[in-house]
Design an enzyme around this catalytic site. Sequence first.
Site, PDB file in Angstrom:
ATOM      1  CB  ALA A 114       2.096   6.934   5.326  1.00 26.70           C
ATOM      2  CB  CYS A 115      -1.057   1.736   5.061  1.00 31.47           C
ATOM      3  SG  CYS A 115      -1.710   2.517   3.578  1.00 31.47           S
TER       4      CYS A 115
END
Length: 944
Positions: A44-45
């Site tokens: 979940a960048c």
Amino acid sequence: MDRKETNFNPHQPPTLKVRRLSNQGNSLGTPYAGPRWLVEERDACGVGFIADLNGKANHSIIEKALKALGCLEHRGGCSADYDSGDGAGVMTTIPWKILQAEGYAVSPEGDYGVGMIFLPQAGSSGNGSPNQEVAEADGKQQLARDTIAKVLESENLNLIGWRVVPVRPEVLGPMAAANQPCIEQLIVSSKTGLVGDDLERQLYLARRQCGVALEKEGLVWGQDIYICSWSCRTIVYKGMVRSAVLGEFYRDLQNPDYESQFAVYHRRFSTNTMPRWPLAQPMRLLGHNGEINTLLGNINWMRAREGILSHPVWGDRLWDLKPFVDANNSDSANLDNVMELLVRTGREPSESLMIMVPEAYQNQPLLKDYPEITDFYEFHSGVQEAWDGPALLVFSDGKQVGACLDRNGLRPARYCITKGGLIIVGSEAGVVQVEESEIIEKGRLGPGQMIAVNLEESEILKNWDIKRKVAGKCNYGEWLRKYRQDLERQPFVGTENPPLPDLAIQKAFGYGSEDVEMVIADMASLGKEPTFCMGDDIPLAVISEQPHLLYDYFKQRFAQVTNPPIDPLRERIVMSLEMRLGERGNLLDPKPEDARMLKISSPVLNEAELQKLADSGLKAVGLSTLYPVATGPDGLRLAVEALCEKAIAAVAQGAKILILSDRHSESQSPLNGENTYIPPLLAVGAVHHYLIESGDRLKCSLVVDTAQCWSTHHFACLIGYGASAICPYLALATVRQWWSEPKTQIQMEKGKMPPLTMVQAQENYRAAVEGGLLKILSKMGISLLSSYQGAQIFEAIGIGEDLLNLGFKGTTSRIGGLTVAELAMEVGQFHAKAFPEMQGKKLENYGFVNYFKRGEYHGNSPELAKLLHQAVRGEGADHYSTYQAYLQERPVAALRDLLDFQSDRSPISIDEVEPITDIVSRFCTGGCLWGRCRLRLTKLWRSL
């Protein structure tokens, strides 16, 4: 054992299934644990880009990008040392001024290439004296340089020099420092005068050849050696660091001479995986925030394409780029690999992502004014399956920088444009501080939308401008009108004397009374899947003493990161069950003839629609999945192998649709005492993978005509392992039989059931299957059934290695279990109930749903409940002993029942155990479930 000497009795049950799990010492123990990205990695960048529209490179872009990156620290993972991050990086134009200042005679005219390379880690003795480890490390570095130099020579590239990238290792955390590679830049030029895109292609080829050559020398790609980027336009600075540390670590990023017109920045976060320097992003063309849920299918389809891809710019050099994807790499890396192939072949980055990550164009009101865009998507949907999943993609090839969202828009993407000519796009708003008075436009990308900057012409390209330009390159609409066909829905059987199922055939294919009364009947009457209570207290198929269908050994995975999940009702506009039958075209060089496909609106076909396939103009060939019982347990493998060979032969003769059927055919007798069947899931999986290996998979589509398919899970499994469509002929016949029964007619007459015609009942059944498939897709975070096809989004529980390799390659199976021969015996158990003499005059109740005394074991049985009630009423110790004995003697029902404690020490005395009064002083009732359980625990705690 010789096959002729095998004594196979289909009436004899197989060996107790529990024994299958005890094969931990042989090849059947743990056949395939699955790639790490599939079973462990979740991300979940944070990602974005900044570009200057004035067309001039400047250092302030780097400063702003680093500051924006620092604002995304919450998007990344960090170790306990606070400095070893999960990964951060930036992609910019090459810092030509720095190179020139250091004496390299280079220019930004596109005739020099610069690579950012992670070489083997430098040796260190700790006291400055040489030792063997230092020598080995230095030897690896020199081996890497020498190997790369040889590749440069073979690729007609001049080695200008190696530049040691100035870094500050002291700012790294202990973990990052322990893994820090030697970071150097490789500067090259073309011996033949290649520049621009031609040089980019040559560098691409050289990088891939370097990877092959280095691994031949024993250097492991991604561990000992890694090339972050190698281009004449862009460069990537990245590492296993926190956002704030990146700019401190790379001294170049603080140098005022480091100028760029744009910067793509990325902060990585991935749980359950150890970070490594090469895993940081951006990749070579993109930075990716999200997950591609169809990755395994995309990998399989790209492998299948390897035999048909071609383009004039590559000639015979395309073979040097294979394999294009790698199942051991992450979704981001594989997505970048395929995008790079398209871009280096001549596509713009925006066009490549339109092909790979298309928007939801069906029933899209905004696209009514842009039919050419719809035609573009329609054409390419038959050439390239979508890479489906929640994603924000930021990309650049040095000429164009931009961002796009997936079709659902499940990742945020904000942008703003300033008076000073800056455009800022990111997964967070406000990462670059801009005065409100300076902003001339701001907004967010919607589902499937795109924004880009043409760096060469210094112009902003909005969503429709980008897509109209891309779609206008070819007349896709004319291609579709000339070649593509649509299969119209055909009426269901509705005669007064319709063909009804044979009870013996139903038994042989594994139908039980619950399947008809609780599944098929509900779907036919209500038009939706049946609803059962939560929980499943029967044993897993692999440890059950009852025969099970092969489908029962596969469990559907669900999306780990997609949050919130797709709502298949309210978000129906982004979902589609459409499929295309026929030969897929060349992704790199599309032709009008590639539109010659048959479009179907649903994967569920009735008998009339199956017959229509033969009238479509696409050559359809039926392949029987029946085989002689006399061949014994080994006969199943031989039958599968023969089926695969027939499939290859049919494709060689021009077949575009292969129909795998367990009905009788002209050359094969129907199912009877002499003939049994290959389970349809094994048949389609084996043919699918066999055609991939032979390079023929894209030349045809697989349609399954089967009796053994009635629940939505069955349909999902068949499609997930390669089927494009299914005709569940026996399930439809069972619907007709259910409708014709007097009991059903009486219920409709009395108003206990909605009045239905036979045709409506069959239509309801199909609608229920379609609705169920949409729910399955939504739980996996997938929108398109065409992307789900072949994606193998299942975990096998209890499948042995030989069976896995025969039909389900790449599927995660962490325990051993069912072999091919045992599967044949399990099919034989069903077959023996019908042939040669049918047992009973009605379908058997296997008790898989409701407790049945002679059926499957249930963990929560009436007998257990009775003993439990007697024990808790305190009617004597004997009742508890009886309850305890019942639990100890119950059959194995879960994997944990096969576990036992093994200890190398004696148990401690009870006197050494901490008293309960001390334990409860640290007990928190807030961690308990609400209800009576928590209330009683609270009272207990207070009393103590």
